[in-house]
Design a protein around this motif. Sequence first.
Motif, PDB file in Angstrom:
ATOM      1  N   GLU A  14       7.819  70.966  68.300  1.00  0.00           N
ATOM      2  CA  GLU A  14       8.166  72.096  69.158  1.00  0.00           C
ATOM      3  C   GLU A  14       9.289  71.733  70.127  1.00  0.00           C
ATOM      4  O   GLU A  14      10.129  72.573  70.438  1.00  0.00           O
ATOM      5  CB  GLU A  14       6.936  72.576  69.916  1.00  0.00           C
ATOM      6  N   GLU A  15       9.291  70.492  70.589  1.00  0.00           N
ATOM      7  CA  GLU A  15      10.360  70.068  71.499  1.00  0.00           C
ATOM      8  C   GLU A  15      11.708  70.105  70.807  1.00  0.00           C
ATOM      9  O   GLU A  15      12.687  70.600  71.366  1.00  0.00           O
ATOM     10  CB  GLU A  15      10.085  68.661  72.019  1.00  0.00           C
ATOM     11  N   LEU A  16      11.783  69.563  69.595  1.00  0.00           N
ATOM     12  CA  LEU A  16      13.050  69.601  68.867  1.00  0.00           C
ATOM     13  C   LEU A  16      13.397  71.015  68.420  1.00  0.00           C
ATOM     14  O   LEU A  16      14.570  71.375  68.333  1.00  0.00           O
ATOM     15  CB  LEU A  16      13.001  68.675  67.647  1.00  0.00           C
ATOM     16  N   GLY A  17      12.378  71.823  68.153  1.00  0.00           N
ATOM     17  CA  GLY A  17      12.613  73.202  67.751  1.00  0.00           C
ATOM     18  C   GLY A  17      13.299  74.022  68.822  1.00  0.00           C
ATOM     19  O   GLY A  17      13.943  75.027  68.531  1.00  0.00           O
ATOM     20  N   ALA A  18      13.185  73.586  70.067  1.00  0.00           N
ATOM     21  CA  ALA A  18      13.836  74.282  71.177  1.00  0.00           C
ATOM     22  C   ALA A  18      15.306  73.907  71.298  1.00  0.00           C
ATOM     23  O   ALA A  18      16.050  74.541  72.050  1.00  0.00           O
ATOM     24  CB  ALA A  18      13.107  73.970  72.481  1.00  0.00           C
ATOM     25  N   CYS A  19      15.735  72.893  70.558  1.00  0.00           N
ATOM     26  CA  CYS A  19      17.126  72.427  70.611  1.00  0.00           C
ATOM     27  C   CYS A  19      17.972  73.132  69.565  1.00  0.00           C
ATOM     28  O   CYS A  19      17.461  73.680  68.594  1.00  0.00           O
ATOM     29  CB  CYS A  19      17.192  70.923  70.358  1.00  0.00           C
ATOM     30  N   ARG A  24      19.509  68.648  66.988  1.00  0.00           N
ATOM     31  CA  ARG A  24      18.498  68.076  66.082  1.00  0.00           C
ATOM     32  C   ARG A  24      19.146  67.129  65.086  1.00  0.00           C
ATOM     33  O   ARG A  24      18.606  66.058  64.783  1.00  0.00           O
ATOM     34  CB  ARG A  24      17.736  69.187  65.366  1.00  0.00           C
ATOM     35  N   LEU A  25      20.314  67.506  64.567  1.00  0.00           N
ATOM     36  CA  LEU A  25      21.021  66.638  63.628  1.00  0.00           C
ATOM     37  C   LEU A  25      21.488  65.358  64.324  1.00  0.00           C
ATOM     38  O   LEU A  25      21.396  64.263  63.760  1.00  0.00           O
ATOM     39  CB  LEU A  25      22.202  67.388  63.018  1.00  0.00           C
ATOM     40  N   LEU A  26      21.959  65.480  65.542  1.00  0.00           N
ATOM     41  CA  LEU A  26      22.357  64.297  66.316  1.00  0.00           C
ATOM     42  C   LEU A  26      21.164  63.377  66.528  1.00  0.00           C
ATOM     43  O   LEU A  26      21.275  62.162  66.344  1.00  0.00           O
ATOM     44  CB  LEU A  26      22.937  64.716  67.669  1.00  0.00           C
ATOM     45  N   VAL A  60      29.323  66.285  71.245  1.00  0.00           N
ATOM     46  CA  VAL A  60      28.247  65.309  71.167  1.00  0.00           C
ATOM     47  C   VAL A  60      27.550  65.098  72.513  1.00  0.00           C
ATOM     48  O   VAL A  60      26.315  65.089  72.568  1.00  0.00           O
ATOM     49  CB  VAL A  60      28.741  63.977  70.549  1.00  0.00           C
ATOM     50  N   PRO A  61      28.278  64.935  73.613  1.00  0.00           N
ATOM     51  CA  PRO A  61      27.585  64.777  74.896  1.00  0.00           C
ATOM     52  C   PRO A  61      26.679  65.969  75.247  1.00  0.00           C
ATOM     53  O   PRO A  61      25.573  65.786  75.746  1.00  0.00           O
ATOM     54  CB  PRO A  61      28.712  64.624  75.912  1.00  0.00           C
ATOM     55  N   ALA A  62      27.120  67.187  74.954  1.00  0.00           N
ATOM     56  CA  ALA A  62      26.294  68.360  75.246  1.00  0.00           C
ATOM     57  C   ALA A  62      25.056  68.378  74.347  1.00  0.00           C
ATOM     58  O   ALA A  62      23.956  68.713  74.818  1.00  0.00           O
ATOM     59  CB  ALA A  62      27.102  69.638  75.035  1.00  0.00           C
ATOM     60  N   ALA A  63      25.216  68.015  73.086  1.00  0.00           N
ATOM     61  CA  ALA A  63      24.074  67.962  72.170  1.00  0.00           C
ATOM     62  C   ALA A  63      23.087  66.885  72.624  1.00  0.00           C
ATOM     63  O   ALA A  63      21.877  67.074  72.540  1.00  0.00           O
ATOM     64  CB  ALA A  63      24.539  67.701  70.753  1.00  0.00           C
ATOM     65  N   ALA A  64      23.610  65.779  73.124  1.00  0.00           N
ATOM     66  CA  ALA A  64      22.736  64.701  73.595  1.00  0.00           C
ATOM     67  C   ALA A  64      21.965  65.127  74.844  1.00  0.00           C
ATOM     68  O   ALA A  64      20.826  64.724  75.039  1.00  0.00           O
ATOM     69  CB  ALA A  64      23.561  63.453  73.886  1.00  0.00           C
ATOM     70  N   GLU A  65      22.565  65.955  75.675  1.00  0.00           N
ATOM     71  CA  GLU A  65      21.889  66.446  76.879  1.00  0.00           C
ATOM     72  C   GLU A  65      20.665  67.275  76.523  1.00  0.00           C
ATOM     73  O   GLU A  65      19.689  67.276  77.249  1.00  0.00           O
ATOM     74  CB  GLU A  65      22.831  67.274  77.737  1.00  0.00           C
ATOM     75  N   GLU A  66      20.749  67.986  75.395  1.00  0.00           N
ATOM     76  CA  GLU A  66      19.594  68.799  74.982  1.00  0.00           C
ATOM     77  C   GLU A  66      18.425  67.902  74.700  1.00  0.00           C
ATOM     78  O   GLU A  66      17.296  68.221  74.891  1.00  0.00           O
ATOM     79  CB  GLU A  66      19.936  69.600  73.729  1.00  0.00           C
TER      80      GLU A  66
END
Length: 66
Positions: A14-19, A24-26, A60-66
């Motif tokens: 559920e945590e990853l599902g919110a991203c 998720r791919l990162l 990438v930095p924004a995806a990592a922040e998620e």
Amino acid sequence: MRKRILSPGFFQSEELGACSPRARLLFAGLWLLADREGRLRWNPLVVHGQLFPFEPDADVPAAAEE
């Protein structure tokens, strides 16, 4: 890069599902870059080149922040 196996539970998180899909791919891609101890050198430009070579607009930095 190392070969890794994703657990079916990865897709049920559920945590990853919110991203976003990119986050998720990162997350999964970072497992490929990390060593057995889970360590890697965090350089967003290098990570971008290794995991998203055909997506110049990938933030990438924004995806990592998620």
